[in-house]
Design a protein around this motif. Structure first.
Motif, PDB file in Angstrom:
ATOM      1  N   GLY A 272      12.538 138.426 -63.826  1.00  0.00           N
ATOM      2  CA  GLY A 272      11.648 137.496 -63.141  1.00  0.00           C
ATOM      3  C   GLY A 272      10.202 137.757 -63.487  1.00  0.00           C
ATOM      4  O   GLY A 272       9.893 138.139 -64.616  1.00  0.00           O
ATOM      5  N   ARG A 273       9.335 137.616 -62.494  1.00  0.00           N
ATOM      6  CA  ARG A 273       7.912 137.476 -62.799  1.00  0.00           C
ATOM      7  C   ARG A 273       6.998 138.564 -62.291  1.00  0.00           C
ATOM      8  O   ARG A 273       7.300 139.280 -61.356  1.00  0.00           O
ATOM      9  CB  ARG A 273       7.433 136.134 -62.245  1.00  0.00           C
ATOM     10  CG  ARG A 273       7.945 135.046 -63.117  1.00  0.00           C
ATOM     11  CD  ARG A 273       7.984 133.683 -62.492  1.00  0.00           C
ATOM     12  NE  ARG A 273       8.306 132.737 -63.546  1.00  0.00           N
ATOM     13  CZ  ARG A 273       9.540 132.545 -63.998  1.00  0.00           C
ATOM     14  NH1 ARG A 273      10.542 133.173 -63.457  1.00  0.00           N
ATOM     15  NH2 ARG A 273       9.760 131.730 -64.992  1.00  0.00           N
ATOM     16  N   GLN A 274       5.839 138.623 -62.953  1.00  0.00           N
ATOM     17  CA  GLN A 274       4.717 139.431 -62.494  1.00  0.00           C
ATOM     18  C   GLN A 274       3.593 138.445 -62.219  1.00  0.00           C
ATOM     19  O   GLN A 274       3.482 137.446 -62.921  1.00  0.00           O
ATOM     20  CB  GLN A 274       4.259 140.373 -63.609  1.00  0.00           C
ATOM     21  CG  GLN A 274       5.221 141.477 -63.919  1.00  0.00           C
ATOM     22  CD  GLN A 274       4.788 142.221 -65.170  1.00  0.00           C
ATOM     23  OE1 GLN A 274       4.989 141.754 -66.259  1.00  0.00           O
ATOM     24  NE2 GLN A 274       4.194 143.364 -65.000  1.00  0.00           N
TER      25      GLN A 274
ATOM     26  N   ARG B 290       8.299 124.347 -58.300  1.00  0.00           N
ATOM     27  CA  ARG B 290       8.524 124.233 -59.732  1.00  0.00           C
ATOM     28  C   ARG B 290       7.656 125.222 -60.487  1.00  0.00           C
ATOM     29  O   ARG B 290       6.854 125.911 -59.895  1.00  0.00           O
ATOM     30  CB  ARG B 290       8.292 122.791 -60.157  1.00  0.00           C
ATOM     31  CG  ARG B 290       9.277 121.876 -59.424  1.00  0.00           C
ATOM     32  CD  ARG B 290      10.002 120.881 -60.261  1.00  0.00           C
ATOM     33  NE  ARG B 290      10.444 121.342 -61.546  1.00  0.00           N
ATOM     34  CZ  ARG B 290      11.034 120.540 -62.414  1.00  0.00           C
ATOM     35  NH1 ARG B 290      11.260 119.275 -62.129  1.00  0.00           N
ATOM     36  NH2 ARG B 290      11.421 120.994 -63.591  1.00  0.00           N
ATOM     37  N   GLY B 291       7.822 125.250 -61.791  1.00  0.00           N
ATOM     38  CA  GLY B 291       7.233 126.346 -62.538  1.00  0.00           C
ATOM     39  C   GLY B 291       5.839 126.126 -63.066  1.00  0.00           C
ATOM     40  O   GLY B 291       4.845 126.522 -62.472  1.00  0.00           O
ATOM     41  N   HIS B 292       5.719 125.467 -64.195  1.00  0.00           N
ATOM     42  CA  HIS B 292       4.431 125.327 -64.867  1.00  0.00           C
ATOM     43  C   HIS B 292       3.559 124.256 -64.231  1.00  0.00           C
ATOM     44  O   HIS B 292       4.023 123.427 -63.459  1.00  0.00           O
ATOM     45  CB  HIS B 292       4.663 124.952 -66.333  1.00  0.00           C
ATOM     46  CG  HIS B 292       5.189 126.080 -67.159  1.00  0.00           C
ATOM     47  ND1 HIS B 292       6.366 126.026 -67.831  1.00  0.00           N
ATOM     48  CD2 HIS B 292       4.679 127.303 -67.431  1.00  0.00           C
ATOM     49  CE1 HIS B 292       6.575 127.153 -68.494  1.00  0.00           C
ATOM     50  NE2 HIS B 292       5.562 127.951 -68.258  1.00  0.00           N
TER      51      HIS B 292
ATOM     52  N   ILE C 187      15.321 125.632 -68.866  1.00  0.00           N
ATOM     53  CA  ILE C 187      15.636 127.000 -68.474  1.00  0.00           C
ATOM     54  C   ILE C 187      14.912 127.351 -67.183  1.00  0.00           C
ATOM     55  O   ILE C 187      14.680 128.513 -66.863  1.00  0.00           O
ATOM     56  CB  ILE C 187      15.267 127.986 -69.613  1.00  0.00           C
ATOM     57  CG1 ILE C 187      13.845 127.730 -70.107  1.00  0.00           C
ATOM     58  CG2 ILE C 187      16.247 127.846 -70.755  1.00  0.00           C
ATOM     59  CD1 ILE C 187      13.393 128.686 -71.208  1.00  0.00           C
ATOM     60  N   CYS C 188      14.536 126.334 -66.451  1.00  0.00           N
ATOM     61  CA  CYS C 188      13.715 126.551 -65.266  1.00  0.00           C
ATOM     62  C   CYS C 188      14.372 125.875 -64.068  1.00  0.00           C
ATOM     63  O   CYS C 188      15.055 126.507 -63.288  1.00  0.00           O
ATOM     64  CB  CYS C 188      12.324 126.001 -65.550  1.00  0.00           C
ATOM     65  SG  CYS C 188      11.154 126.258 -64.252  1.00  0.00           S
ATOM     66  N   HIS C 189      14.182 124.563 -63.947  1.00  0.00           N
ATOM     67  CA  HIS C 189      14.739 123.866 -62.797  1.00  0.00           C
ATOM     68  C   HIS C 189      15.729 122.777 -63.191  1.00  0.00           C
ATOM     69  O   HIS C 189      15.975 121.875 -62.398  1.00  0.00           O
ATOM     70  CB  HIS C 189      13.621 123.254 -61.952  1.00  0.00           C
ATOM     71  CG  HIS C 189      13.129 124.154 -60.865  1.00  0.00           C
ATOM     72  ND1 HIS C 189      13.908 124.528 -59.794  1.00  0.00           N
ATOM     73  CD2 HIS C 189      11.935 124.737 -60.653  1.00  0.00           C
ATOM     74  CE1 HIS C 189      13.211 125.310 -58.978  1.00  0.00           C
ATOM     75  NE2 HIS C 189      12.001 125.466 -59.478  1.00  0.00           N
TER      76      HIS C 189
ATOM     77  N   ALA D 174      13.604 128.639 -55.949  1.00  0.00           N
ATOM     78  CA  ALA D 174      13.202 128.515 -57.354  1.00  0.00           C
ATOM     79  C   ALA D 174      14.203 129.287 -58.202  1.00  0.00           C
ATOM     80  O   ALA D 174      15.409 129.167 -57.977  1.00  0.00           O
ATOM     81  CB  ALA D 174      11.770 128.961 -57.568  1.00  0.00           C
ATOM     82  N   MET D 175      13.701 130.113 -59.106  1.00  0.00           N
ATOM     83  CA  MET D 175      14.565 130.657 -60.157  1.00  0.00           C
ATOM     84  C   MET D 175      15.732 131.510 -59.672  1.00  0.00           C
ATOM     85  O   MET D 175      16.747 131.597 -60.347  1.00  0.00           O
ATOM     86  CB  MET D 175      13.728 131.475 -61.138  1.00  0.00           C
ATOM     87  CG  MET D 175      12.716 130.656 -61.911  1.00  0.00           C
ATOM     88  SD  MET D 175      13.436 129.243 -62.758  1.00  0.00           S
ATOM     89  CE  MET D 175      13.114 127.928 -61.624  1.00  0.00           C
ATOM     90  N   GLY D 176      15.583 132.143 -58.502  1.00  0.00           N
ATOM     91  CA  GLY D 176      16.694 132.946 -58.015  1.00  0.00           C
ATOM     92  C   GLY D 176      17.937 132.104 -57.834  1.00  0.00           C
ATOM     93  O   GLY D 176      19.069 132.576 -57.973  1.00  0.00           O
TER      94      GLY D 176
HETATM   95 MO   LIG Z   1       9.903 127.837 -64.994  1.00  0.00          MO
END
Ligand SMILES: [Mo]
Ligand SMILES: Nc1nc2c(c(=O)[nH]1)N[C@H]1C(S)=C(S)[C@@H](COP(=O)(O)OP(=O)(O)OC[C@H]3O[C@@H](n4cnc5c(=O)[nH]c(N)nc54)[C@H](O)[C@@H]3O)O[C@H]1N2
Ligand SMILES: Nc1nc2c(c(=O)[nH]1)N[C@H]1C(S)=C(S)[C@@H](COP(=O)(O)OP(=O)(O)OC[C@H]3O[C@@H](n4cnc5c(=O)[nH]c(N)nc54)[C@H](O)[C@@H]3O)O[C@H]1N2
Ligand code: SF4
Ligand code: SF4
Ligand code: SF4
Ligand code: SF4
Ligand code: SF4
Lengths: 316, 930, 215
Positions: B796-798, B390-392, B195-197, B353-355
């Motif tokens: 999205g993110r904070q 990337r995310g994590h 659910i990320c990349h 990224a996520m956009g």
């Molecule tokens: Mo992610």
């Protein structure tokens, strides 16, 4: 904070009025009782102010022992603290002289000498705030006078209210109350007009976008005070400002005083009641004034000071 | 006494390192002679005035051990030094010499210690019994869980288990988890990358071979143009801003930000393109059209190193600038201006990224970005490339190690006789034994459920599924349930599934959300700081993360838990070994095991010893090239970014770079799909386009057996000849296996706010069996959604929270900065709806496949970040559902400091055609004042 | 390591005694770099074990969501001529020789006057608003502890860590994400500012034009 300002200002006003009435009492006997009662009122009100200050300190025990701790004579808090501290025994002596009816002349002389100190207590509540240079609302030029005037006005109301209550519920009703109330009425008209004038100048000053440069070289950008002006007169505080300060505190008392004077005859039986309402109105207006000024201080102009401007020495 | 400034004549102390970290471009020597910041100051007190010592530095009397470790939040991979006293973590020191972050930390990194010391840490195993949380011993908990698992396996077979793994696990644990799933006998394992990349990996691996960030954060310092699309660097990868701002200041790089919102990052842009969410392909094609019209394209890159350019040009005809402007809402002049900036400022890098990824056509988005970089000729160059953030902290590693339902470690796929055979060989088990673990060979080779929709495996009738049983047990192993869209459906599955196990350092939303009385186990896992191992950051740097303290309370290392579980399930003996023998030293022996098997992407040369040595020599690495100068790491690249073919190879900081030899990290595009396309055109690179010092200076096919030869001989031979083991091929604009979109196309989001565009830009046909579940596209793309739900819904993110936020909302410091869930709403929209800043509102979204719409109650944050036609939600919140506070469902004392409604309750249906990525960036909603 | 060839010349002009001049510790907040990441805020909490509700440093955003959006991290600026010092009734606030403004928590009466005087809102009081709440003032110490013996338990408990005594610089600036927050001796900090001004081309630092007219 607003409580001690209110009671501090009130005590100053009360004392000045007590002394004035005392002096008037030389010629007009009916003021004697009024003056005496007012002088008794000062001390508890002053004590109340002191109690509120102490209560609001993070470390009240250190505050109560202020003579040992207050060292910075550049600070208005210290000067104010000392003036309050000084005022307490003097006010007590003055009241004692009244109570034991020792010597009217000594009492009056003491009163005249001590009056400026108590007047200063009112005045200083404004100075205290103006020590915060970055709060546009807390102006050094306007606030002390405003607070002094309001102190006297609320002092008039406070003493008047007590007098009215005493007249109606006290043990012996004196026949002279209407004369006293009339003189108080004149004084109220005068101080209300002064306060309206001062407020108007103050607001004008804020809205005119003054550039404030203080002595330490900090530059407070112009729009801070306009923001404060709008915050007070149009923002969240506007109802308090218009209904409270202008309405309750100034306009209603003014109108009631005129009514009293013009329809003197008709309302004669109710004059005490109308005056009572008027005094209460002034007192609430006085509290609201402090409230508005103190809360208006929440609006600082933090970023109108550009942090790095004064931080980096570019000499070397 | 006079305070004196003391100058350190030699040696580095922390603060001159600080100075250097401020101005890396200033020569270090020059700065020290300038009296640096090695200022020792004496402390001064009223009664105590201490003389400054000769060194000028007093010493902290505590007895502290300093341990270098790596932040466990995002993929930047920042390092810091933990200070420990008696196994208690007492403070953090900046690691100034770390080449990526130079001592810097964002709020999450700076709060690393609180992840360990928080009072809200889950202290011991618990289970839900009769609606009450009951404390268990590890032995009882593991005993009960394993016996239930065995029952379920006996009744329904291995595919009745779903494992949701974690991008927070280090490489060793990720690898062990994937191995565990194989030994259990199912492909029903997946993790956050889905659910990320996932759409990035699928999109660009199919373009040029590898699905990873091609350059690096540090390399952005070499860029002249930084195009950021659908990525909010300031909140999501804060430390990367250090490199971006350096490029901006020192190279005068142009920063271009394309985002539907005016983000924190937009504030640093030279040029902003604000456009409609879900229209990335159209926007990119607009840019490409401007470039082609002006002849700004890189012709030699296109001719010699790409395939399918004519197909791309054919598709581009549909995207004249007026059309693009109509679709995207972005003015023509802005598109032209941005294209000009990119063309005039090369090399330029592209960050996304996520956009871009979280869309039903996410794979097309990522491919279109890649196409733009190819057309501009920015690939394979310092300062260029696709810097896909990337995310994590270890999502790259967990992806590489195949914690996914469609592949084994190393992207080998699921081929029963290829992938499984290779790995059985590495694991040292019989291929037949491996097959016997699965229900049958067909299902063994079939992709399993994904994180995005695994719950349908519980909810749907088993006849509708792509496997013949339902899911009966679910493991959330370092994963949040509030990160999956359609969370109200997820909840129904959590209510229903027979066995639910949540393994996490904190009590998560997953454990408390379901309405049930039994069958939930929560096991306290150690945080990343209480376990050692290697982690791969976004730019493929593999860094060794040291263990800071022992697992606190009764928590256990993930590896210990999984080994225990394998033992109890009866395959421990096979699991805990490889062809070289049983594991003795953990986690190092697991590192050695994946070193052995991870041929495809060259995760072979990053030995434990090299990684640990690099940790000590951070200061020797250059910031722009990431190469060590002198010392024992001489010539190595920081993090030994893969492919790092052999133990002598320095790593490949910049992928597809032909200006250096393979032995130094050079390579062409991967020749992954043979030498000729089905249409007969060549897939091998043109003449003269091989990496320098190559024995073949043109395209060539991959080496024989390079993926399965465990001796390393193939690699050594290839490198000796200057050849890349995987060949030298062409990047593909045209991917024939993607039947719907051989060339990326704009397709309207399933929930499109522009019904008039649906006919021309329709979405895909429905798919019957997509990762074992039916997936709807066209039949849900209804023109009248927008009548009832007129607003675009995005999320999205904070900066302070990560993912589902189940860790960070238990850290008081972080919650203090971000105490409440909110919806971003434009002043115009707010005023039109009589909503004021701070008012409660309901956000409601379409019913989709459910019978009722979904709704959440949040506070309105009135801000100009969003456009007036959209609502934007941060998705890190949990603990409130449909306006109801769930505090009473937590075990006593475990209610997080931060509670709020989960955005994913209202995120719409919508999944990527290729990877089943959830569409959490573009949906529809309406708002109602509460 | 260096690739760009800029060096800052040795400050020989100030002569040998320049090396022994008292340091003056300062902050510089580069508003062209602060990204509102909160790293400094959390780092401060972590380093000094600051209790909940107290923010020794805060990030303020101006013009959110609009062109010109700017972030500023605001710790105590350790002002020369500090307005807080001049109002404090009990002299609990004082300037150290190196310019750091300390509060003495053993003498502070918690009157809150300093908060009103401070242009940056630096003074902090437990449980929110001053006047009306208990406790004494807390503020950024420049990570220099307080007027107690360095590293003593009292100092640790009342003021947090003392990095300055160790020769280290404040934590918030040390970890700042983008090196927006710079701390150190005023002259060194000025060098950083100069360097950045040069890299950006003149006039690009917010406010620099006003502060340091063309030189
Ligand atoms: Mo992610
Ligand atoms: N609406 C919406 N939804 C989204 C997104 C979006 O943008 N919008 N983004 C998506 C993306 S990109 C992602 S990656 C996901 C995030 O996916 P999440 O699963 O929400 O990720 P996290 O919350 O970071 O981590 C999951 C859990 O791992 C735990 N954990 C941390 N360290 C360890 C460890 O060492 N061991 C174990 N066992 N557990 C550990 C944490 O406490 C946390 O509860 O959310 C996705 N969901
Ligand atoms: N603080 C923090 N940092 C994190 C994480 C976290 O949870 N918190 N998570 C980590 C993880 S797992 C990941 S994957 C990354 C993600 O990092 P980002 O990609 O930066 O995350 P988002 O904020 O989800 O989305 C980025 C931007 O996409 C925009 N957007 C919305 N719709 C569209 C669209 O249709 N097209 C385009 N081009 N843009 C659109 C949004 O406005 C948003 O600003 O961050 C990592 N870092
Ligand atoms: S969260 Fe990311 S940017 Fe922040 S410190 Fe950790 S790795 Fe660095
Ligand atoms: S408290 Fe405020 S006025 Fe005092 S030194 Fe700090 S920033 Fe300046
Ligand atoms: S709160 Fe403390 S430090 Fe501040 S002015 Fe009052 S006594 Fe001084
Ligand atoms: S200097 Fe130290 S005490 Fe002050 S804000 Fe920074 S970290 Fe906190
Ligand atoms: S750490 Fe630096 S960039 Fe982040 S908020 Fe603080 S000052 Fe700004």
């Amino acid at each position: 904070m607003l409580e001690e300002f209110f009671f501090g200002g009130l005590s100053g006003g009360l004392f000045v009025i007590a002394v004035a009435a005392d002096l008037l009492g030389i010629k007009f006997k009916q003021f004697e009782k009024f003056a005496r009662m007012t002088s008794y009122l000062v001390l508890p009100v002053l004590a109340l102010a002191g109690a509120f200050i102490a209560f609001h300190l993070g470390k009240p025990e250190r505050g109560i022992l202020f003579p040992f701790f207050f060292k910075n004579y550049d600070s208005w808090l210290v000067i104010g603290g000392w003036s309050v501290g000084l005022a307490v025994p003097l006010v007590a002596t003055y009241a004692a002289l009244w109570y034991y009816k020792i010597n009217a002349t000594i009492r009056r002389v003491l009163g005249v000498i001590v009056s400026p100190i108590l007047g200063f207590v009112s005045f200083y509540t404004g100075l205290l705030l103006s020590g915060a240079m970055f709060v546009p609302l807390w102006s050094q030029e306007y606030l002390p006078y405003l607070f002094l005037n309001s102190g006297v006005l609320t002092g008039l109301a406070g003493s008047g209210l007590m007098y009215v209550l005493y007249q109606n519920f006290g043990s012996s009703k004196s026949e002279e109350s209407s004369g006293v109330l009339r003189i108080i009425g004149y004084a109220i008209i005068f101080f209300v007009l002064v306060e309206l004038f001062e407020l108007q100048r103050f607001m004008d000053h804020l809205s005119s976008n003054p550039v404030k440069i203080d002595n330490s070289g900090y530059f407070v950008a112009p729009n801070g005070s306009v923001m404060a002006y709008e915050y007070v007169t149009q923002g969240v505080l506007a109802p308090w400002f218009w209904w409270g300060i202008i309405g309750l505190g100034l306009t209603i008392p003014l109108i009631l005083t005129f009514i009293e004077m013009i329809f003197n005859k008709v309302i004669q039986p109710y004059v005490d009641w109308i005056s009572g309402v008027k005094f209460a109105s002034i007192l609430s207006g006085g509290i609201i004034l402090r409230f508005v000024i103190v809360w208006g201080g929440e609006l600082k102009a933090p970023l109108t000071v550009i942090p790095q401007l004064n931080q980096i020495p570019f000499g070397g | 006494m006079k305070l004196t400034r003391v100058i350190h004549s030699g040696g580095q102390n922390l603060d001159s390192a600080f100075t250097d970290s401020l101005q890396p471009s200033v020569s270090r020597r020059g700065f020290i002679t300038a009296a640096g910041m090695g200022i020792g100051l004496a402390a001064m007190g009223p009664s105590l005035v201490r003389e400054a010592k000769a060194s000028g530095v007093a010493k902290d009397p505590r007895n502290l051990t300093q341990i270098k470790t790596i932040c466990g939040n995002c993929a930047v991979g920042c390092g810091f030094i933990a200070e420990v006293e008696n196994d208690t973590w007492v403070s953090i020191e900046p690691w100034f010499e770390h080449p990526i972050n130079q001592g810097s930390l964002c709020s999450k990194g700076a709060a690393a210690r609180e992840h360990v010391i928080s009072e809200k840490r889950l202290k011991y195993p618990m289970k839900l019994e009769g609606g009450k949380w009951k404390r268990l011993s590890w032995d009882t908990a593991m005993g009960e869980i394993s016996s239930k698992l065995k029952d379920i396996r006996k009744k329904h077979g291995p595919d009745a288990l779903m494992i949701l793994g974690s991008a927070h696990h280090n490489n060793e644990m990720s690898y062990a988890l994937r191995k565990f799933a194989a030994f259990w006998g199912s492909n029903n394992i997946d993790h956050q990358a889905r659910i990320c990349h996932s759409t990035t990996v699928a999109g660009i691996a199919n373009t040029w071979g590898y699905g990873a960030m091609t350059n690096s954060m540090n390399d952005i310092r070499n860029s002249k143009c930084v195009f950021i699309i659908g990525e909010n660097v300031c909140t999501s990868h804060p430390i990367a801003m250090q490199h971006i701002l350096t490029a901006k200041e020192e190279n005068k790089a142009q920063i271009i930000v394309a985002d539907p919102r005016f983000t924190q990052t937009s504030a640093f842009a030279n040029k902003n393109l604000q456009f409609r969410s879900g229209t990335d392909v159209a926007l990119i094609y607009g840019l490409v059209n401007v470039i082609l019209k002006n002849g700004w394209e890189d012709k030699s890159m296109i001719n010699d190193r790409t395939y399918g350019y004519s197909d791309l040009k054919e598709e581009l005809k549909r995207y004249d600038l007026e059309t693009v402007s109509d679709i995207t809402g972005c003015p023509v002049a802005d598109i032209e201006h941005a294209a000009r900036l990119m063309a005039e400022n090369r090399p330029g890098t592209l960050i996304w990224a996520m956009g871009g990824t979280q869309h039903a056509n996410g794979t097309s988005n990522t491919r279109s970005y890649a196409a733009l970089q190819l057309v501009l000729g920015n690939m394979g160059k310092p300062g260029g490339g696709c810097n896909i953030f990337r995310g994590h902290d270890n999502v790259q590693g967990a992806t590489d190690l195949g914690v996914l339902s469609n592949t084994l470690p190393g992207y080998y796929g699921l081929g029963v006789n290829s992938a499984y055979k290779h790995w059985s060989n590495v694991w040292g088990v019989e291929h037949d034994w491996m097959k016997s673990r699965f229900k049958n060979e067909k299902i063994m080779g079939k992709p399993g459920f994904t994180v995005a929709r695994w719950y349908e495996g519980v909810l749907m009738d088993s006849k509708e599924l792509g496997q013949d049983v339902n899911v009966h047990a679910a493991f959330y192993w370092g994963h949040s349930c509030n990160s999956q869209s359609q969370m109200d459906r997820v909840k129904k599955a959590l209510d229903k599934v027979e066995l639910l196990v949540d393994i996490d350092p904190f009590v998560t939303t997953t454990s408390i959300l379901p309405d049930r009385k039994d069958g939930v186990y929560i096991l306290p896992a150690a945080t990343v700081y209480e376990q050692a191992g290697s982690v791969t950051n976004s730019n493929r740097d593999i860094q060794w993360r040291n263990q800071v303290v022992k697992p606190v309370w009764e928590s256990r290392k993930d590896l210990d838990i999984i080994i225990d579980l394998a033992d109890r399930l009866g395959f421990g003996k096979e699991f805990k070994k490889n062809r070289k023998g049983p594991w003795k030293q953990l986690p190092e022996d697991i590192t050695r095991e994946w070193n052995l098997g991870m041929r495809t992407i060259g995760m072979t040369g990053q030995t434990v010893e090299r990684m640990k040595r690099q940790q000590e020599w951070g200061h020797a690495f250059d910031l722009k090239t990431k190469i060590a100068e002198g010392g024992p790491c001489d010539g190595e690249q920081w993090g030994l970014p893969w492919p790092c073919w052999t133990e002598k190879h320095p790593g490949s900081h910049i992928l597809y770079r032909t200006s250096i030899p393979v032995a130094k990290g050079g390579m062409g595009f991967r020749a992954r799909w043979g030498t000729k396309a089905p249409d007969g055109r060549t897939l091998l690179a043109g003449n003269g386009s091989a990496p320098v010092a190559s024995s073949i200076n043109e395209g060539y096919a991959e080496m024989k057996n390079w993926k399965t030869d465990l001796t390393g001989k193939v690699f050594e031979d290839a490198i000796a000849k200057g050849l890349a083991p995987y060949g030298n091929g062409r990047a593909r604009f045209h991917v024939w296996t993607f039947k719907d979109d051989p060339v990326p196309k704009h397709r309207e989001p399933i929930h499109s706010p522009r019904p008039d565009l649906i006919t021309d830009w329709v979405t895909y046909d429905d798919v019957k069996d997509h990762f074992r579940v039916p997936t709807l596209f066209k039949s849900l793309q209804k023109a009248d959604w927008v009548k009832k739900y007129p607003l675009i819904l995005s999320s999205g993110r904070q900066v302070e929270f990560e993912g589902g936020g189940n860790s960070e909302r238990n850290c008081q410091w972080l919650v203090e900065l971000q105490p409440e869930m909110y919806a971003e709403i434009h002043p115009r929209l707010a005023n039109d709806n009589r909503i004021r800043h701070g008012d409660w509102i309901w956000v409601e979204s379409p019913e989709d496949t459910d019978s009722e719409p979904s709704r959440i109650k949040v506070k309105a944050k009135v801000t100009r970040r969003v456009s007036p036609d959209m609502i934007y939600l941060p998705f890190h919140w949990g603990g409130v559902f449909n306006g109801k506070d769930l505090s009473d469902k937590y075990p006593e004392g475990y209610v997080p400091y931060g509670m709020g409604e989960s955005a994913n309750t209202v995120m719409n249906y919508g999944y990527d055609r290729i990877t089943q990525m959830q569409e959490t960036k573009t949906g529809l909603c309406r708002i109602i004042k509460a | 390591m260096a690739t760009t060839n800029i060096t800052i010349p040795n400050r020989s002009a100030s002569g040998p005694e320049g090396k022994h001049a008292p340091a003056r510790m300062k902050f510089y907040v580069d508003t062209k770099r602060c990204i509102e990441c909160g790293g400094c805020e959390i780092a401060c909490k972590n380093e000094n074990n600051v209790p909940p509700g107290i923010a020794r440093i805060r990030v303020v955003t101006v013009n959110e969501g609009q062109p010109g959006e700017t972030n500023v991290a605001v710790p105590c600026m350790h002002c020369s001529n500090a307005p807080c010092i001049s109002v404090c009734p009990v002299d609990a606030l004082f300037n150290r020789a190196d310019g750091i403004v300390h509060v003495n928590k053993e003498t502070c009466i918690g009157c809150g006057y300093c908060l009103y005087a401070c242009p940056f809102g630096a003074p902090q009081f437990p449980q929110g608003s001053p006047f009306g709440k208990r406790g004494v003032m807390d503020k950024c110490t420049y990570c220099a502890g307080g007027p107690e013996e360095a590293f003593s338990a009292v100092e640790q408990q009342l003021y947090g860590s003392n990095r300055i005594a160790e020769g280290k610089l404040p934590m918030c600036a040390s970890v700042c994400s983008t090196k927006a927050l710079v701390a150190g001796d005023a002259e060194e900090v000025a060098n950083v500012v100069r360097y950045r001004a040069a890299a950006r081309g003149s006039g690009n630092i917010w406010g620099a034009g006003t502060a340091y007219p063309s030189n």
